[in-house]
Design a protein around this motif. Structure first.
Motif, mmCIF file in Angstrom:
data_model
loop_
_atom_site.group_PDB
_atom_site.id
_atom_site.type_symbol
_atom_site.label_atom_id
_atom_site.label_comp_id
_atom_site.label_asym_id
_atom_site.label_seq_id
_atom_site.Cartn_x
_atom_site.Cartn_y
_atom_site.Cartn_z
ATOM 1 N N TYR A 156 0.830 -1.208 0.000
ATOM 2 C CA TYR A 156 0.000 0.000 0.000
ATOM 3 C C TYR A 156 0.860 1.252 0.000
ATOM 4 O O TYR A 156 0.688 2.140 0.816
ATOM 5 C CB TYR A 156 -0.954 -0.021 1.200
ATOM 6 N N PHE A 157 1.807 1.268 -0.890
ATOM 7 C CA PHE A 157 2.700 2.418 -0.987
ATOM 8 C C PHE A 157 2.111 3.392 -1.996
ATOM 9 O O PHE A 157 2.132 3.155 -3.199
ATOM 10 C CB PHE A 157 4.087 1.958 -1.424
ATOM 11 N N ASN A 158 1.561 4.475 -1.484
ATOM 12 C CA ASN A 158 0.886 5.432 -2.348
ATOM 13 C C ASN A 158 1.814 6.618 -2.626
ATOM 14 O O ASN A 158 2.422 7.139 -1.698
ATOM 15 C CB ASN A 158 -0.397 5.895 -1.649
ATOM 16 N N PRO A 159 1.924 7.036 -3.884
ATOM 17 C CA PRO A 159 2.854 8.128 -4.207
ATOM 18 C C PRO A 159 2.474 9.473 -3.604
ATOM 19 O O PRO A 159 3.144 10.468 -3.867
ATOM 20 C CB PRO A 159 2.834 8.171 -5.734
ATOM 21 N N GLU A 160 1.410 9.520 -2.814
ATOM 22 C CA GLU A 160 1.103 10.771 -2.114
ATOM 23 C C GLU A 160 2.149 11.024 -1.018
ATOM 24 O O GLU A 160 2.431 12.164 -0.674
ATOM 25 C CB GLU A 160 -0.306 10.724 -1.500
ATOM 26 N N THR A 161 2.671 9.958 -0.417
ATOM 27 C CA THR A 161 3.714 10.075 0.611
ATOM 28 C C THR A 161 4.827 9.114 0.252
ATOM 29 O O THR A 161 4.757 7.936 0.558
ATOM 30 C CB THR A 161 3.161 9.721 2.007
ATOM 31 N N VAL A 162 5.833 9.616 -0.452
ATOM 32 C CA VAL A 162 6.917 8.743 -0.889
ATOM 33 C C VAL A 162 7.925 8.638 0.253
ATOM 34 O O VAL A 162 8.841 9.431 0.382
ATOM 35 C CB VAL A 162 7.573 9.269 -2.172
ATOM 36 N N SER A 163 7.695 7.671 1.107
ATOM 37 C CA SER A 163 8.531 7.495 2.289
ATOM 38 C C SER A 163 9.327 6.206 2.137
ATOM 39 O O SER A 163 8.765 5.120 2.113
ATOM 40 C CB SER A 163 7.619 7.429 3.517
ATOM 41 N N SER A 188 2.651 0.328 -9.737
ATOM 42 C CA SER A 188 3.903 -0.030 -9.096
ATOM 43 C C SER A 188 5.097 0.479 -9.877
ATOM 44 O O SER A 188 4.997 0.797 -11.062
ATOM 45 C CB SER A 188 3.994 -1.546 -8.915
ATOM 46 N N GLY A 189 6.209 0.553 -9.175
ATOM 47 C CA GLY A 189 7.430 1.018 -9.798
ATOM 48 C C GLY A 189 8.495 1.253 -8.751
ATOM 49 O O GLY A 189 8.314 0.941 -7.573
ATOM 50 N N LYS A 190 9.621 1.782 -9.213
ATOM 51 C CA LYS A 190 10.723 2.068 -8.303
ATOM 52 C C LYS A 190 10.710 3.545 -7.932
ATOM 53 O O LYS A 190 10.453 4.403 -8.780
ATOM 54 C CB LYS A 190 12.053 1.767 -8.989
ATOM 55 N N TYR A 191 11.024 3.803 -6.675
ATOM 56 C CA TYR A 191 11.122 5.188 -6.208
ATOM 57 C C TYR A 191 12.512 5.406 -5.626
ATOM 58 O O TYR A 191 13.130 4.487 -5.090
ATOM 59 C CB TYR A 191 10.118 5.472 -5.102
ATOM 60 N N LYS A 192 12.969 6.651 -5.713
ATOM 61 C CA LYS A 192 14.203 7.036 -5.051
ATOM 62 C C LYS A 192 14.086 8.518 -4.702
ATOM 63 O O LYS A 192 13.467 9.274 -5.453
ATOM 64 C CB LYS A 192 15.386 6.802 -5.990
ATOM 65 N N THR A 193 14.655 8.895 -3.571
ATOM 66 C CA THR A 193 14.532 10.300 -3.175
ATOM 67 C C THR A 193 15.877 10.863 -2.734
ATOM 68 O O THR A 193 16.778 10.133 -2.301
ATOM 69 C CB THR A 193 13.558 10.467 -1.992
ATOM 70 N N GLN A 194 15.997 12.167 -2.870
ATOM 71 C CA GLN A 194 17.126 12.919 -2.325
ATOM 72 C C GLN A 194 16.556 14.203 -1.772
ATOM 73 O O GLN A 194 15.738 14.861 -2.422
ATOM 74 C CB GLN A 194 18.121 13.284 -3.438
ATOM 75 N N THR A 195 17.001 14.552 -0.582
ATOM 76 C CA THR A 195 16.465 15.757 0.031
ATOM 77 C C THR A 195 17.585 16.559 0.677
ATOM 78 O O THR A 195 18.424 15.998 1.388
ATOM 79 C CB THR A 195 15.426 15.381 1.110
ATOM 80 N N SER A 196 17.596 17.854 0.410
ATOM 81 C CA SER A 196 18.540 18.767 1.061
ATOM 82 C C SER A 196 17.749 19.703 1.953
ATOM 83 O O SER A 196 16.746 20.267 1.518
ATOM 84 C CB SER A 196 19.247 19.641 0.028
#
Lengths: 403, 461
Positions: free
Chosen positions: A336-343, A385-393
């Motif tokens: 249940y990974f929803n792209p509204e909150t990409v955590s 479905s798919g792959k996610y990746k994040t970077q945050t400054s």
């Protein structure tokens, strides 16, 4: 100075985004942010109100004020399963802020007021991206107002508690599967909660802290739902509708320890138990056309444990340097990974410094960088479905003034 | 002030805030060769939708969608389709006075015999002149060929290898000058990869006349025709994909009008009808037959003509009965006759609008046999089997892709176009994805799927 405060106040109406640990944002003090977001075992003045109200009673001066903000620049990339499609978010810069003011009533009793923003999320995908039926953009934000009392039992132990009134707002847009159709949900709400903490400093080598912040459920009542649909569907989906929903701000239990290696160097560690499992599903109930629109959307978050380490080094009378790091596993559910909150499972590295030009004034700078690990995720109810990746400054700035 | 440098460094780190990167999809052709692609089939392959062949439908045909994806794995040439000159397109019906030409259907508002207006499929241009539409269909585009998509609306398996397909207006439009039938178009392209989806019309034409006209292609004829087609397609060990035939009785065309569409709210009318059929019931009882016609308040099964009732022709007017809940009413039934001309209550619905249990069984049996043959071909040749029948069955209970729900219901189901038979653009995109998945699996290829949200669904006014 006045201009600085003015800028800070502007942030109060802005929203922010962060991509770790659900939609929690623990940027409530620049000193703490610099040292791996550890705050429980420290007496960092007024900002202890958030991290450990028990430590507030150890405040050295009679009055202490602290003000600051961070600037979240979060980027998410998405690679859709089995396609050559990639999408990136274009998130606005998020600006969580804090203000604390505390004063000593007696030698042992400190009271204070805090305003801070421990939860929020802002994610902006392109309107026509592949996940448009799930979410186009969302901004969630909560502002906490906290009245705090802290009492020093003796020189070694302080206890404290805060009463919290929290306001929250949400604004989300998603596409509907008809031509040129979308839904906008917008609403405000408020609720109450508390935090309690104990600070213990058995000797000048060690300090310990324990802090609990209660869950606050943001209950949205009669939020505005606006549907843009072809006229042929307007009788089924009335343009102006009302909705009810609730979103939990989970409880946290924090335990931290600090060790003074010598007069200049301090090392610290902390664990946070974030009780995300309360976020089971996101339920929308609509006033009109409920049979068509009402939905229960599973989230099934699980509790997460964040582990933090950090250290600070006092270079001289004027300058203190800090660094830290932590690992924040995602509370989201695989299915249940929803792209509204990409955590995602996230590693955070922090740097910070405090500069004290005069005795009463401290300027604090911090920098936090988050690395969200690439992971394959699915929101099964929507077969997305798919792959996610994040970077945050996240750079941050704050000032403290005490006298 | 030396601390200023620290701030500069910090600012720099922030400005260069790294973009997160994920490795891009890496397409591969596996063991197949997609240099030149040919699509062989019927209306579904041509991109026919909304009861017409029109340019927008053709651009969203599953072969055209596939061709776009094949470009990532080495498709060289353009994928040529015999595009219609307009986006309103042309459909053609055989009616009592001859051929009737019309544009595609769009969703609009229609007023029924009771004066009630409702959302319904209507012609995109109801005033289009017959001669303009004929010109569109009769003007040959052969000089733009040869074409990679040789899907012919209305094509049956055996007609692909017979000169009778020249009477098909859609084929005649793009027929190569020296080809006699569709099969002879294959060498014009000389494909390195093909798709073949054929067989639906071998039962559909029969089904669409309620089993009164046309016939189901016999198994030996279907079998030999498919053998000839696949032999021609795989002549040089050409690889490809072959799809099974979906069970057409699940499509909206046969499931929109309910069997019990006669809704009575007036007891007096119920009594009158029952009185009227009292003679029929008494007669059937006397004949020892089980047929009875009874009405009550609420929804009632239609009275339908049934020529198979074993009565002498002199009693033809009694060859009627109430429809069973397992039987199907066709979308072609004139709705106004049901609503205002007492069809189904006082007047039996003509047989051509009904599929009886035995007709449904004949259709289902034929499709099952066709699919056995198709699977057989798939096992004997270097082709991917796309079991479209199984995939379509899954839509009966509903499917979701990228947050869009699909089922086999008319309009709201999101899968079928406004004719209730062919798919809409999103439906064809789903078909393309099924082809890609099975091609990838069979040839160990890695061709990207398409995003369903990129394709429009049914457009509401």
């Amino acid at each position: 100075m006045r201009k600085f405060i003015y800028i800070m106040l502007l942030f109060a109406i802005a929203t922010w985004s962060v991509h770790a640990g659900g939609y929690q944002v623990r940027l409530q003090g620049q000193k703490q942010t610099g040292i791996g977001l550890i705050g429980t075992p420290f007496n960092y003045g007024a900002s202890s109100m958030f991290y450990n109200p028990g430590a507030l009673s150890m405040m050295k001066n009679k009055y202490d004020f602290s003000l600051g903000a961070s600037f979240i620049m979060a980027k998410v990339v998405f690679q859709k399963d089995a396609t050559d499609y990639q999408a990136k978010t274009d998130n606005p810069i998020g600006t969580p802020f804090y203000f604390y003011g505390a004063g000593k009533i007696t030698d042992k009793l400190v009271v204070g007021l805090g305003v801070y923003t421990p939860f929020g999320s802002s994610t902006t995908w392109d309107d026509d991206w592949a996940g448009q039926m799930l979410i186009q953009n969302i901004s969630l934000s909560a502002i906490y107002y906290q009245l705090t009392a802290s009492y020093q039992i003796n020189e070694k132990i302080g206890i404290g508690a805060g009463f919290v009134y929290a306001t929250g707002k949400v604004d989300l847009n998603k596409a509907l599967p008809y031509n040129n159709s979308k839904a906008n949900l917008e609403g405000n709400t408020g609720n109450i909660g508390f935090n309690v903490g104990v600070y213990f400093e058995p000797n000048n080598k060690f300090s310990f802290g324990i802090d609990y912040r209660s869950k606050i459920i943001m209950k949205m009542k009669d939020g505005d739902a606006t549907f843009t649909v072809p006229s042929a569907l307007s009788s089924n989906l009335p343009k102006d509708n009302k909705f009810d929903a609730e979103l939990p701000m989970p409880a946290n239990l924090d335990f931290g320890v600090a060790f003074n290696v010598n007069e200049k160097l301090t090392l610290a560690a902390e664990v946070n138990w974030v009780m995300w499992s309360t976020y089971d599903s996101l339920i929308f109930t609509f006033k009109e056309s409920g049979d068509l629109l009402n939905s229960a959307n599973p989230r099934e978050y699980k509790d997460s444990w964040i582990i933090r380490i950090g250290g600070q080094y006092q270079l001289n009378d004027k300058l203190t340097l800090r660094a830290g790091g932590y690992y924040d596993p995602t509370p989201t559910n695989e299915k249940y990974f929803n792209p509204e909150t990409v955590s995602l499972n996230t590693t955070g590295l922090t740097l910070g410094l405090s500069y004290q030009p005069i005795e009463n004034l401290t300027i604090d700078l911090s920098y936090l960088h988050l690395f969200g690990q690439e992971a394959e995720k699915a929101y099964e109810p929507d077969n997305f479905s798919g792959k996610y990746k994040t970077q945050t400054s996240i750079p941050g700035i704050g000032i403290s003034y005490s006298f | 002030m030396k601390y200023r440098y620290l701030i500069y460094i910090l600012s720099l780190a922030i400005l260069t805030a790294c973009e997160p990167k994920i490795d891009e999809f890496s397409p591969s052709k596996g063991s197949a060769d997609f240099t030149t692609y040919l699509a062989f089939g019927n209306s579904l392959t041509a991109g026919y939708a909304d009861n017409a062949l029109y340019s927008g439908g053709q651009e969203n045909s599953y072969p055209n969608i596939l061709a776009n994806q094949f470009k990532t794995v080495g498709m060289q040439d353009d994928f040529k389709q015999p595009l219609m000159p307009t986006n309103n397109g042309v459909g053609v019906e055989l009616i009592s006075t001859g051929l009737f030409f019309h544009t595609k259907l769009i969703l609009g508002y229609a007023t029924d015999c009771l004066g009630q207006q409702s959302l319904a499929p209507v012609f995109a241009d109801p005033d289009a002149s017959q001669s303009d539409l004929q010109t569109q269909l009769f003007t040959s585009v052969a000089n733009q060929g040869p074409f990679n998509n040789i899907g012919v609306p209305g094509l049956k398996s055996y007609k692909a290898l017979s000169v009778i397909c020249q009477s098909n207006l859609y084929y005649a439009r793009f027929k190569s000058p020296d080809a006699n039938f569709v099969l002879e178009e294959i060498p014009k392209i000389n494909p390195t990869f093909f798709t073949l989806w054929l067989g639906a019309n071998d039962v559909l034409h029969y089904a669409m006349t309620g089993g009164t006209n046309d016939s189901i292609t016999s198994m030996p004829l279907f079998s030999s025709s498919m053998d000839a087609i696949i032999t021609s397609l795989t002549q040089y060990d050409t690889k490809g994909a072959i799809a099974t035939v979906p069970h057409i009785t699940s499509i909206p065309f046969f499931n929109i009008v309910p069997y019990n569409a006669i809704v009575l709210t007036d007891q007096a009318l119920v009594d009158t009808l029952n009185l009227g059929y009292a003679v029929y019931n008494a007669f059937m009882e006397a004949m020892g037959m089980e047929y009875r016609i009874n009405f009550q308040l609420g929804a009632n099964p239609m009275v339908i003509a049934d020529p198979t009732i074993p009565l002498p022709d002199s009693l033809a007017m009694l060859k009627m009965r109430q429809i069973k809940n397992t039987e199907l009413v066709l979308l072609s039934i004139p709705q106004d006759s049901l609503k205002c001309a007492y069809w189904g209550s006082q007047i039996p619905v003509p047989d051509q609008y009904i599929l009886s249990e035995s007709e449904i069984a004949a259709i289902s049996g034929a499709i099952d046999n066709y699919n056995i043959k198709i699977k057989d071909l798939a096992s004997l040749h270097p082709v991917a089997l796309v079991d479209m029948n199984t995939y379509f069955n899954e839509f009966k209970s509903g499917m979701v892709f990228d947050g869009i729900n699909f089922n086999v219901k008319f309009i709201e189901g999101g899968l079928f176009s406004l004719d209730g038979i062919h798919l809409n653009h999103r439906g064809y995109a789903l078909v393309a994805n099924y082809f890609i998945k099975d091609i990838n699996r069979t040839f160990n290829a890695n061709i990207p799927l398409v995003n369903i949200t990129d394709y429009p669904g049914t457009q509401f006014p």
